[in-house]
Design a protein around this motif. Structure first.
Motif, mmCIF file in Angstrom:
data_model
loop_
_atom_site.group_PDB
_atom_site.id
_atom_site.type_symbol
_atom_site.label_atom_id
_atom_site.label_comp_id
_atom_site.label_asym_id
_atom_site.label_seq_id
_atom_site.Cartn_x
_atom_site.Cartn_y
_atom_site.Cartn_z
ATOM 1 N N UNK A 111 93.897 -18.224 39.119
ATOM 2 C CA UNK A 111 93.180 -17.963 40.373
ATOM 3 C C UNK A 111 93.876 -16.869 41.180
ATOM 4 N N UNK A 112 95.196 -16.900 41.207
ATOM 5 C CA UNK A 112 95.954 -15.869 41.924
ATOM 6 C C UNK A 112 95.685 -14.485 41.328
ATOM 7 N N UNK A 113 95.682 -14.406 40.000
ATOM 8 C CA UNK A 113 95.453 -13.120 39.342
ATOM 9 C C UNK A 113 94.042 -12.614 39.638
ATOM 10 N N UNK A 114 93.077 -13.507 39.622
ATOM 11 C CA UNK A 114 91.697 -13.106 39.910
ATOM 12 C C UNK A 114 91.551 -12.525 41.313
ATOM 13 N N UNK A 115 92.370 -13.028 42.230
ATOM 14 C CA UNK A 115 92.278 -12.582 43.636
ATOM 15 C C UNK A 115 93.486 -11.740 44.028
ATOM 16 N N UNK A 116 94.071 -11.046 43.069
ATOM 17 C CA UNK A 116 95.286 -10.275 43.313
ATOM 18 C C UNK A 116 95.104 -9.235 44.399
ATOM 19 N N UNK A 117 93.873 -8.704 44.527
ATOM 20 C CA UNK A 117 93.647 -7.658 45.542
ATOM 21 C C UNK A 117 93.807 -8.181 46.970
ATOM 22 N N UNK A 118 93.835 -9.490 47.144
ATOM 23 C CA UNK A 118 94.094 -10.063 48.464
ATOM 24 C C UNK A 118 95.592 -10.085 48.777
ATOM 25 N N UNK A 119 96.405 -9.911 47.748
ATOM 26 C CA UNK A 119 97.848 -10.054 47.907
ATOM 27 C C UNK A 119 98.616 -8.746 47.740
ATOM 28 N N UNK A 120 98.195 -7.915 46.795
ATOM 29 C CA UNK A 120 98.958 -6.709 46.492
ATOM 30 C C UNK A 120 98.049 -5.667 45.861
ATOM 31 N N UNK A 121 98.293 -4.408 46.188
ATOM 32 C CA UNK A 121 97.493 -3.316 45.618
ATOM 33 C C UNK A 121 97.900 -3.065 44.173
ATOM 34 N N UNK A 122 97.058 -2.366 43.443
ATOM 35 C CA UNK A 122 97.383 -2.048 42.057
ATOM 36 C C UNK A 122 98.620 -1.161 41.980
ATOM 37 N N UNK A 123 98.795 -0.284 42.968
ATOM 38 C CA UNK A 123 99.991 0.575 42.981
ATOM 39 C C UNK A 123 101.257 -0.260 43.142
ATOM 40 N N UNK A 124 101.221 -1.243 44.041
ATOM 41 C CA UNK A 124 102.396 -2.096 44.244
ATOM 42 C C UNK A 124 102.670 -2.961 43.009
ATOM 43 N N UNK A 125 101.617 -3.412 42.356
ATOM 44 C CA UNK A 125 101.782 -4.206 41.147
ATOM 45 C C UNK A 125 102.482 -3.401 40.062
ATOM 46 N N UNK A 126 102.025 -2.166 39.859
ATOM 47 C CA UNK A 126 102.629 -1.324 38.821
ATOM 48 C C UNK A 126 104.051 -0.900 39.210
ATOM 49 N N UNK A 127 104.268 -0.674 40.499
ATOM 50 C CA UNK A 127 105.617 -0.336 40.966
ATOM 51 C C UNK A 127 106.588 -1.473 40.660
#
Length: 578
Positions: free
Chosen positions: A279-295
């Protein structure tokens, strides 16, 4: 990629009939300026930076050239094959009523901004792939891959050809997707091993909340290909095509780190940690941007590709020993990684404490149940008897309880019979999977220092022996390192692939002290070296010392000088060597 990507003509891909263009809100009308030639380094930079992320047409052209360069089997189904077979396979049935191939293991087709015709096209492509690749028995990420590539293909047939080329890749270094349960499960175990080392907080949370840790980690690829939002998954796929599977491990570890951070704000035990992660992964955009995830992902300094490959091979071998075959189906075999509480009895640790230790050990050994092979209560306080009972077992766990009720120990990777390679001299052996720990009064594990401090591995050709920088205790550390544990740079020679995972010779170590894992002689056993041993035990199994070792960078595991109340050694059922 081995070949540079040449100048790419820009084609308008918004004629793609399968995409719901009104949902693609982040695209830019103008394509980025593309150099005349993109070499491998620039392509890697562009992929990480998301250079073509907002250009549907540029991403499509990049994918096309990358996939065309994939080395494949001589006979690989192409677009013409698809045109010949699609009607025969799907017939005149309503495509939406057709069942997906069994190998998807219950995975559904993600929407990914596709329209109804697009979802139907993915279903048809999967059914045609199933007919052309009968050896694929388990590939739950394939619906996601097909749905993604349909975006960037000229049509169904072109998408089918692209996916077939990826599936038919015959270069192991460019492996794309696991196609059997055996391969998939070994990748899940490998991810679990990496999470154990690089996401210890999240791993501890999962261990405390789930009866079966591997069940949670078995979703790791589905997190990225099925659970992540479309724009996140596409960015991951960009880098995956350029850099290979190592990026998947990095992104999944980053997802775990962010999940743990999010859960820290929500105290209380989870009723279903597996569902919570998804569920967290599905709603990841509520927590962190894709740029921050890749960083975050690229801030994780993983082992080399070679070490990860060695670990996967070792995990696959362990699964085969457990009876898992290439044609195995998940529902026919449940791989469980946990101590059987009902059958476990120790005079030093509780079942709960042993379960915690079990969560630290490599997953391929956690497949087995603990087996008590030596205890001072039954076998006496004799180092000779210790060796007699422990030889033939690999790995082993030593548990020590002091007269002050302190509890500590070590996980040791290698059979104690290896001590004889040093002749009459005390010599070190073992691998970087060794670790030491203490349980009472608090629970702490200390792993090989290289795992948390990779900077201690020197650049090729610059290593030097700095053992003298660490003063040794007289009579305790007069030990030698075998020749083959010297300071040697990592090699990609295929003949090395059978070497143990985290063997010291794979690393260009700046000091031999970081390779002092375990040593034994008739007079003593030692774990860790450089400065002080992490553990030193005398020949009577009566007294010992502990201090900071350079191998594990540990604090003393108990009182620095201690008397042993009792000592146990645990082996692993099904891991006995003659």
């Amino acid at each position: 990629m081995e070949n540079s990507v040449k100048s790419l003509p820009m084609t308008d891909m918004q004629g793609n009939q399968f995409v719901a263009w009104d949902k693609m809100t982040d695209l830019e009308k103008d394509c980025p300026v593309v150099p005349a030639v993109i070499d491998d380094d620039l392509l890697k930079q562009y992929a990480r930076q998301g250079y073509w992320a907002k250009s549907h047409s540029l991403r499509g052209k990049i994918y096309e050239q990358i996939i065309k360069a994939v080395p494949c089997r001589t006979v690989t189904p192409d677009a013409e094959v698809y045109k010949d077979i699609v009607e025969k396979i799907t017939g005149k049935w309503n495509t939406s009523t057709l069942s997906l191939p069994e190998f998807v293991d219950g995975s559904t087709i993600p929407n990914y901004c596709l329209n109804v015709d697009g979802i139907d096209a993915v279903r048809k492509i999967l059914l045609c792939i199933s007919s052309q690749f009968p050896d694929i028995s388990f590939c739950p990420v394939l619906p996601s891959i097909v749905a993604l590539l349909l975006h960037y293909s000229a049509g169904e047939a072109d998408c089918f050809e692209k996916v077939c080329r990826l599936l038919a890749c015959n270069d192991r270094t460019k492996h794309f997707f696991d196609q059997t349960f055996l391969a998939y499960e070994s990748s899940c175990m490998t991810f679990g091993d990496l999470a154990n080392k690089y996401c210890q907080g999240a791993h501890k949370l999962i261990v405390s909340s789930s009866e079966d840790v591997l069940e949670v980690y078995s979703d790791w690829l589905r997190w990225m290909f099925g659970e992540l939002p479309f724009n996140y998954t596409a960015r991951v796929l960009d880098i995956f095509f350029v850099e290979g599977c190592k990026v998947l491990y990095r992104v999944a570890l980053a997802l775990l780190k962010f999940f743990q951070k999010s859960r820290a704000k929500q105290p209380g035990k989870s009723a279903n940690i597996r569902a919570d992660v998804r569920s967290f992964v599905q709603e990841i955009n509520k927590h962190v941007s894709v740029e921050k995830l890749l960083e975050k992902a690229f801030a994780i300094r993983l082992f080399s590709r070679k070490e990860i490959r060695l670990l996967r091979d070792a995990n696959e071998k362990a699964l085969k020993k457990k009876g898992i075959t290439v044609n195995q189906k998940r529902e026919r075999h449940n791989v469980h990684l946990a101590v059987n509480v009902e059958n476990f009895t120790s005079s030093i640790v509780s079942a709960k404490e042993m379960r915690e230790i079990w969560s630290w050990i490599p997953e391929r050994f956690a497949l087995s149940q603990p087996l008590l092979i030596f205890t001072t209560l039954d076998h006496g306080y004799s180092l000779n008897r210790f060796y007699a009972h422990c030889e033939g077992y690999e790995p082993t766990i030593i548990l020590i309880k002091t007269t002050k009720d302190e509890v500590c120990g070590a996980y040791l990777s290698t059979d104690w019979s290896e001590r004889r390679r040093g002749g009459n001299k005390l010599s070190y052996f073992g691998t970087g999977e060794c670790f030491v720990f203490k349980l009472q009064p608090e629970m702490v594990r200390y792993e090989w220092v290289i795992i948390k401090h990779p900077e201690l591995e020197a650049a090729k050709g610059t290593a030097k022996d700095t053992t003298a920088e660490f003063p040794q205790q007289p009579g305790v550390l007069d030990a030698e390192l075998p020749e083959d544990m010297g300071l040697v740079a990592s090699s990609e020679d295929p003949s090395d692939r059978l070497s143990p995972f985290l063997a010291a010779r794979h690393f260009n170590l700046t000091t031999k002290a970081t390779a002092m894992f375990m040593a034994g002689s008739p007079e003593s056993i030692i774990v860790g070296g450089g400065g002080c041993p992490a553990l030193y035990i005398d020949e009577n199994l009566n007294r010992g010392t502990t201090g900071r070792s350079s191998t594990f960078n540990n604090h003393p595991l108990c009182s620095e000088t201690f008397q042993i109340s009792m000592l146990e050694v645990w082996g692993f059922q099904d891991n006995v060597y003659s």
